[in-house]
Design a protein around this motif. Structure first.
Motif, short mmCIF file in Angstrom:
data_model
loop_
_atom_site.label_atom_id
_atom_site.label_comp_id
_atom_site.label_asym_id
_atom_site.label_seq_id
_atom_site.Cartn_x
_atom_site.Cartn_y
_atom_site.Cartn_z
N PHE A 1 -2.84 2.14 8.48
CA PHE A 1 -1.78 3.15 8.59
C PHE A 1 -1.52 3.52 10.05
O PHE A 1 -1.23 4.67 10.38
N PHE B 1 0.36 5.88 0.48
CA PHE B 1 -0.53 6.98 0.86
C PHE B 1 -0.05 8.25 0.18
O PHE B 1 1.09 8.68 0.36
N ALA C 1 -5.44 6.65 -0.40
CA ALA C 1 -4.81 5.48 0.18
C ALA C 1 -5.02 4.32 -0.77
O ALA C 1 -6.16 3.88 -0.98
N TRP D 1 -6.27 13.42 -0.24
CA TRP D 1 -5.43 12.24 0.00
C TRP D 1 -6.03 11.00 -0.64
O TRP D 1 -7.23 10.90 -0.88
N LEU E 1 -8.85 2.05 7.66
CA LEU E 1 -7.71 2.90 7.34
C LEU E 1 -6.86 3.19 8.57
O LEU E 1 -5.63 3.29 8.47
N LYS F 1 0.84 -1.20 0.00
CA LYS F 1 0.00 0.00 0.00
C LYS F 1 0.87 1.25 0.00
O LYS F 1 2.06 1.20 0.30
N ALA G 1 -0.08 10.21 7.74
CA ALA G 1 -1.23 9.56 7.09
C ALA G 1 -2.46 9.66 7.98
O ALA G 1 -3.55 10.06 7.54
#
Length: 624
Positions: free
Chosen positions: A460, A417, A431, A429, A456, A415, A477
């Motif tokens: 993160f 961000f 993700a 933003w 989320l 992943k 993040a």
């Protein structure tokens, strides 16, 4: 030779700077990985399809896993220079004559930008400048034209007539470009209104130049309404502590690569990149780039018929309404109905464009259904699932590093961000998480009323045991995630596709995006991953080129040739940009491997840093 070298340099950067999912793992027992990663279930209850390393990367990953692990190599602190947001080389470029001067965040500017967004959204809801009522009933495109076989001359008093399917950025720019050349234009948009949806759009320097050439008034309005992002640093960061003493130690949030976007723009004589809210862009183009009543909402082009012999095209809307013109431009998104008909794709290859201008009209329940349906549509439409699902929001929050950083990517395994200044003390933003297509979040319950936020915050996590893989992320993040509401967070799977379908049809090879009096542009022709931020910019270039080629037509029999030339001119450049974004995305899983190899890791980062100005020079060209 010069052109080839520029493409090669761009390829190097695409494989490095665009590898957003990179992670820098240490030679320690807790960071071991296997050669090939299959679907695995995490503590989040999500089954994730992990990308596979291929070829030499697979061999190196297996070899690295089987090597002895030495904990002491991962001990120590990261380089202090990697914690500095504004390095000297970026500061020097930003101090050049002609570079934009940073206007610090302040209450007046925040109010101005947010008020402009609210005004544009209100105009959209009130259908200002839209085609409605009596004007709709008497619209010029409703009347079939008795054009003789062989076509007709195009004159100032009897100009080309153009239908545009899709009222997103690609459709609006294409229509504005054609109108600027004296053509009569109509836009058919499937959404019920230009509802406020999604986040602001970065209009990079190359796209600004295209708009400036089409309509100086639109250009000036966009620059005045936008927030300059080229006046600060951009770059790649590591999301969590990784590395070793042989390849480099990095603490969470350390910079891997820092660059500016204004230097290459100044060299090319281009304006600096700005970010503008979508409704504001739409409002400006509709109000200043097109005649009133050009856009008709709740109108989706379902199919069309080429009338042949220079007599134009008849488009059929979803409700059965017929529309007649000399030209049809399909700017109706990645699941384009125009593309489906033009290329003779199977039924089901077109679909609802949830990521286009209609995207703001769907709620979470509709989004869940679309996520599953899109898998079937993609197979019919020959579109590729990228392997990533994307959560996105516009957080009404003043970022902690806003005065020095405009765009940054926190890289991690599986992943990454992305965040960018949205203007008006807001941060946009994204993700991106690697997992199978069609996934959906649980519905809210009394026990968990915010399932997207819940996921989320785990993905993160910046404290305790960290994310499901044990990585403790940089807190930036969650700074943005926690500033967003559950309702504002939207999720969609990311698809892209090749600009050229596999074919031996000579017509398709010579004119991949056009056939007869019909052409496609934007995501309908070259959907791409967001790695380079060029999707909308390339669509803008498409619109400019369409206007230029059609503007040179003096007889309707010449339309297929003009559209074919547009297609050939554009396909090479967009294929390069699209291919680099796609390839970079496909190789993300191997970035962490690259970064942990002694000598090669530091060399890789150095080459990425040195190559960035060259890839930006390729993107920021004044000719397209």
């Amino acid at each position: 030779m010069k052109l080839a070298s520029r493409y090669l340099i761009s390829a190097v950067v695409a494989l490095s700077s665009c590898a957003h999912d990179a992670s820098v793992s240490a030679f320690s027992p807790t960071q071991s990985s296997s050669c090939i990663r299959r679907s695995s279930s995490t503590s989040l209850g999500v089954t994730g399809q992990q990308a596979e390393s291929k070829g030499p990367a697979a061999f190196l990953r297996e070899l690295k896993t089987n090597l002895p692990q030495f904990d002491f190599l991962a001990e120590g602190q990261g380089n202090p220079n990697n914690k500095v947001d504004m390095p000297d080389h970026v500061r020097a470029v930003l101090s050049q004559p002609g570079a934009p001067t940073r206007e610090a965040e302040n209450e007046e500017r925040t109010h101005r930008i947010r008020s402009r967004f609210e005004e544009a959204a209100a105009d959209a809801m009130e259908l200002k400048n839209m085609l409605i009522g009596e004007a709709d009933a008497e619209a010029w495109w409703r009347k079939p034209r008795d054009t003789p076989k062989g076509g007709r001359p195009v004159t100032k008093d009897d100009p080309l007539t153009v239908l545009v399917a899709g009222g997103g950025l690609a459709g609006l720019v294409a229509a504005a470009a054609c109108h600027a050349k004296g053509m009569k234009v109509a836009i058919f948009e499937q959404a019920s209104s230009y509802a406020p949806y999604g986040g602001p759009i970065q209009i990079q320097s190359n796209a600004l130049r295209a708009i400036q050439r089409i309509s100086p008034e639109c250009f000036e309005e966009l620059v005045a309404a936008g927030t300059v992002t080229a006046d600060r640093v951009s770059g790649l960061k590591i999301g969590y502590r990784k590395g070793n003493k042989l390849a480099g130690l990095y603490d969470a949030g350390d910079w891997l690569v820092r660059f500016d976007t204004v230097g290459p723009a100044l060299e090319a004589g281009l304006p600096a990149t700005v970010v503008v809210d979508r409704p504001v862009i739409q409002q400006i183009l509709v109000k200043h780039g097109l005649p009133e009543g050009t856009v008709r909402i709740k109108s989706r082009v379902q199919t069309f018929e080429d009338l042949g012999d220079g007599r134009g095209v008849c488009a059929t809307l979803e409700d059965g309404t017929k529309a007649y013109a000399d030209v049809l431009i399909g700017a109706d998104g990645i699941w384009s109905q125009v593309r489906k008909t033009m290329h003779g794709l199977d039924d089901g290859a077109g679909g609802f464009a949830a990521s286009g201008a209609a995207g703001g009209a769907i709620d979470d329940a509709e989004a869940r259904k679309l996520a599953r349906d899109t898998i079937k549509v993609a197979a019919k439409a020959d579109r590729r699932y990228s392997g990533f699902t994307c959560y996105a929001a516009l957080a009404p929050h003043r970022a902690s590093n806003i005065e020095d950083v405009s765009y940054q990517i926190l890289l991690g395994e599986k992943k990454y961000f992305v965040s960018t200044d949205g203007g008006g003390e807001r941060q946009q933003w994204f993700a991106l998480i690697r997992e199978p297509a069609g996934g959906v979040d649980p519905e809210p319950t009394p026990e968990d009323p915010t399932p997207k936020l819940t996921r989320l915050r785990k993905e993160f996590a910046c404290s305790g045991d960290g994310d499901p893989d044990g990585n403790v992320w940089d807190d930036f993040a969650l700074e943005l995630i926690n500033a967003s509401s559950e309702d504002d967070i939207k999720r969609r799977d990311l698809y892209d596709g090749a600009p050229l379908l596999a074919t031996v049809d000579p017509q398709r090879l010579l004119s991949p995006w056009a056939k007869g009096p019909v052409a496609i542009c934007g995501d309908a022709s070259h959907p791409m991953m967001p790695n380079l931020g060029q999707g909308g910019c390339q669509a803008t270039e498409d619109g400019y080129r369409l206007g230029e080629e059609l503007g040179a037509v003096s007889h309707t029999r010449d339309i297929p040739g003009a559209l074919g030339k547009y297609s050939r001119v554009r396909v090479i450049r967009t294929a390069i940009v699209q291919g680099f974004a796609q390839l970079g995305s496909d190789l993300l899983v191997d970035f962490d491997l690259m970064m942990t190899i002694p000598l090669l890791g530091p060399f890789f980062l150095t080459m990425t840093q040195l190559s960035m100005p060259w890839v930006l020079r390729f993107l920021y060209t004044a000719e397209f």
